[in-house]
Scaffold this motif. Sequence first.
Motif, PDB file in Angstrom:
ATOM      1  N   MET A  10       0.848  -1.189   0.000  1.00  0.00           N
ATOM      2  CA  MET A  10       0.000   0.000   0.000  1.00  0.00           C
ATOM      3  C   MET A  10       0.880   1.234   0.000  1.00  0.00           C
ATOM      4  O   MET A  10       1.719   1.406   0.890  1.00  0.00           O
ATOM      5  CB  MET A  10      -0.917  -0.003   1.226  1.00  0.00           C
ATOM      6  N   ALA A  41       1.230   5.646  -0.753  1.00  0.00           N
ATOM      7  CA  ALA A  41       0.559   6.942  -0.857  1.00  0.00           C
ATOM      8  C   ALA A  41       1.626   8.035  -0.940  1.00  0.00           C
ATOM      9  O   ALA A  41       2.831   7.762  -0.937  1.00  0.00           O
ATOM     10  CB  ALA A  41      -0.362   7.166   0.339  1.00  0.00           C
ATOM     11  N   ASP A  42       1.167   9.295  -1.028  1.00  0.00           N
ATOM     12  CA  ASP A  42       2.052  10.462  -1.105  1.00  0.00           C
ATOM     13  C   ASP A  42       3.032  10.290  -2.271  1.00  0.00           C
ATOM     14  O   ASP A  42       2.612   9.995  -3.380  1.00  0.00           O
ATOM     15  CB  ASP A  42       2.774  10.662   0.226  1.00  0.00           C
ATOM     16  N   ASP A  46      -1.631   5.176  -4.369  1.00  0.00           N
ATOM     17  CA  ASP A  46      -2.414   6.401  -4.263  1.00  0.00           C
ATOM     18  C   ASP A  46      -1.473   7.598  -4.343  1.00  0.00           C
ATOM     19  O   ASP A  46      -0.246   7.452  -4.311  1.00  0.00           O
ATOM     20  CB  ASP A  46      -3.200   6.400  -2.950  1.00  0.00           C
ATOM     21  N   GLY A  47      -2.048   8.808  -4.415  1.00  0.00           N
ATOM     22  CA  GLY A  47      -1.237  10.016  -4.458  1.00  0.00           C
ATOM     23  C   GLY A  47      -0.328  10.049  -5.672  1.00  0.00           C
ATOM     24  O   GLY A  47      -0.746   9.737  -6.790  1.00  0.00           O
ATOM     25  N   SER A  89      -5.329   7.130  -7.974  1.00  0.00           N
ATOM     26  CA  SER A  89      -5.249   8.549  -8.305  1.00  0.00           C
ATOM     27  C   SER A  89      -4.597   8.721  -9.664  1.00  0.00           C
ATOM     28  O   SER A  89      -3.934   7.810 -10.177  1.00  0.00           O
ATOM     29  CB  SER A  89      -4.451   9.303  -7.237  1.00  0.00           C
ATOM     30  N   PRO A 113     -16.169   6.850  -0.054  1.00  0.00           N
ATOM     31  CA  PRO A 113     -14.937   6.358   0.603  1.00  0.00           C
ATOM     32  C   PRO A 113     -15.083   4.945   1.158  1.00  0.00           C
ATOM     33  O   PRO A 113     -14.156   4.130   1.068  1.00  0.00           O
ATOM     34  CB  PRO A 113     -14.710   7.366   1.725  1.00  0.00           C
ATOM     35  N   TRP A 122      -4.890   1.989   7.004  1.00  0.00           N
ATOM     36  CA  TRP A 122      -4.369   2.737   5.853  1.00  0.00           C
ATOM     37  C   TRP A 122      -5.514   3.340   5.052  1.00  0.00           C
ATOM     38  O   TRP A 122      -5.471   4.505   4.640  1.00  0.00           O
ATOM     39  CB  TRP A 122      -3.531   1.805   4.984  1.00  0.00           C
ATOM     40  N   LEU A 123      -6.564   2.556   4.848  1.00  0.00           N
ATOM     41  CA  LEU A 123      -7.724   3.040   4.103  1.00  0.00           C
ATOM     42  C   LEU A 123      -8.465   4.133   4.869  1.00  0.00           C
ATOM     43  O   LEU A 123      -8.955   5.097   4.280  1.00  0.00           O
ATOM     44  CB  LEU A 123      -8.668   1.876   3.791  1.00  0.00           C
ATOM     45  N   ARG A 181      -6.555   7.264   4.428  1.00  0.00           N
ATOM     46  CA  ARG A 181      -6.784   7.797   3.083  1.00  0.00           C
ATOM     47  C   ARG A 181      -8.128   8.500   2.997  1.00  0.00           C
ATOM     48  O   ARG A 181      -8.240   9.603   2.442  1.00  0.00           O
ATOM     49  CB  ARG A 181      -6.711   6.665   2.060  1.00  0.00           C
ATOM     50  N   GLU A 200      -7.994  11.817   4.746  1.00  0.00           N
ATOM     51  CA  GLU A 200      -7.228  12.799   3.986  1.00  0.00           C
ATOM     52  C   GLU A 200      -8.033  13.356   2.815  1.00  0.00           C
ATOM     53  O   GLU A 200      -8.013  14.542   2.531  1.00  0.00           O
ATOM     54  CB  GLU A 200      -5.933  12.155   3.461  1.00  0.00           C
ATOM     55  N   HIS A 201      -8.804  12.478   2.149  1.00  0.00           N
ATOM     56  CA  HIS A 201      -9.594  12.921   1.000  1.00  0.00           C
ATOM     57  C   HIS A 201     -10.815  13.731   1.443  1.00  0.00           C
ATOM     58  O   HIS A 201     -11.375  14.487   0.653  1.00  0.00           O
ATOM     59  CB  HIS A 201     -10.037  11.717   0.185  1.00  0.00           C
TER      60      HIS A 201
END
Length: 443
Positions: free
Chosen positions: A291, A293-294, A322-323, A354, A399, A433-434, A437, A440-441
């Motif tokens: 997983m 992100a960023d 993601d990200g 994303s 989400p 983690w989800l 996310r 954050e969204h």
Amino acid sequence: MSVVSPMRTPAETGLIERFKAVRDSLPGTPETARQRDEAFALIEAGGLPHRRVEEWKYTDLRSVMREAPPLAGRPSLAETDAALATGTAFTAVEATRLTFVNGHLVTMDAIPDGIEVTALAQALVEGDPRLARMGGLAVAKDNAAVALNAAFMADGALIEVGEGVKLERPILLRFINTGSQPFATSPRVLLLAGEGASLTLIESHEGPLGVAYHSNVVVEIAGGSGVDLTHLRLNAEGDEAIALSTLMVSLGADARLATTGTVVGGHVSRHQLFLAFEGENSTAYLGGATMLADKDHADTTLVVDHIVPGCQSRELYKTVVDGEATGVFQGKIIVRPGAQKTDGQMMSAALLLSDGASMNNKPELEIFADDVVCAHGATCGELDDELLFYLMARGLPRPQAEALLVQAFLGEALEAITLDDVREELTELVAQWLAGRAKEHAT
């Protein structure tokens, strides 16, 4: 005649200076020192691997590694206690724990009958003859990460499981990194599993947030005939860490290996797996869930070497990106001449959440025998709009609907884990983690 000297990055120059400074203080015999020199010569000659090196094409370590932080020393008692308090992975799992803080073995539980554990620093100083089994895997001989570990390894563990020993509790290797300034660690673990042994080995890797430390861990397993090995690994390193890890496994005849890795941490990480079938009629399952992100980057690279006839390998890796993160999967199955009746199947699947997310897939087959069944595949896509609509039409917010689909996607890889408590903890990490996310969204 002019002599052309290669241009070196600050990190490469720092590594050369660091090795010269610490070489004589690292534990080992004169033979160990010779082996260290030989390993570091690969780095000194070729530098850090970069995109022009095929097996490092998607993870340019030369550009990522900006400096060579100092090698972490053995922690004090106070530092050890503080680090142990921060380690949260698999605390509820019943296991025989060996804890490494900044690469040094600091504590271990009572060792069950049939197992012998020696601190690697002690084994190196004493010239333990069992260390001759270290670094014997041909397909990993010239690997840069393994060479760096061999040059700088200061501690770790030498573990021997006797013939026919069947361990009821897993062995848990806890690698906890701690500090407020950049540092580097290079622990090494060699596990010798005797004929007919059965065991589960778990690795957890944790570290501080906001610290640009470097971790380079090598775990090597030499499995005899008839061994039954389960290996599980969690990367929960710090958000600025460069984390390299390598698993090297050799299997004798009629052996079984099942390994699953999970990645939720590290700014730049690369997990390498080298497997050699050295005995006939053995089987292996290799899987993982990642997983990202960023702007994180995670690389899974594996080489499965079918040397003898009649062996079976299965690989299944799932990656969620993601990200502006980047995922990498490089998998190679080699079938040597004479390795007839080989059955090798490899699959990598990625889910991009994303527009800025990216995934590099590179599955390969090298086949030098004619009576084999081998295949590889790779997929990369987005969440299914129809499934999203179906879930949202039944009242789920977007989400939550996305989270369910991602959990189902990763679940196939995690379901291979037979230890309920470990699987449940990793599934909870996916949920966390989800949740992060979604939060954050929502902001």
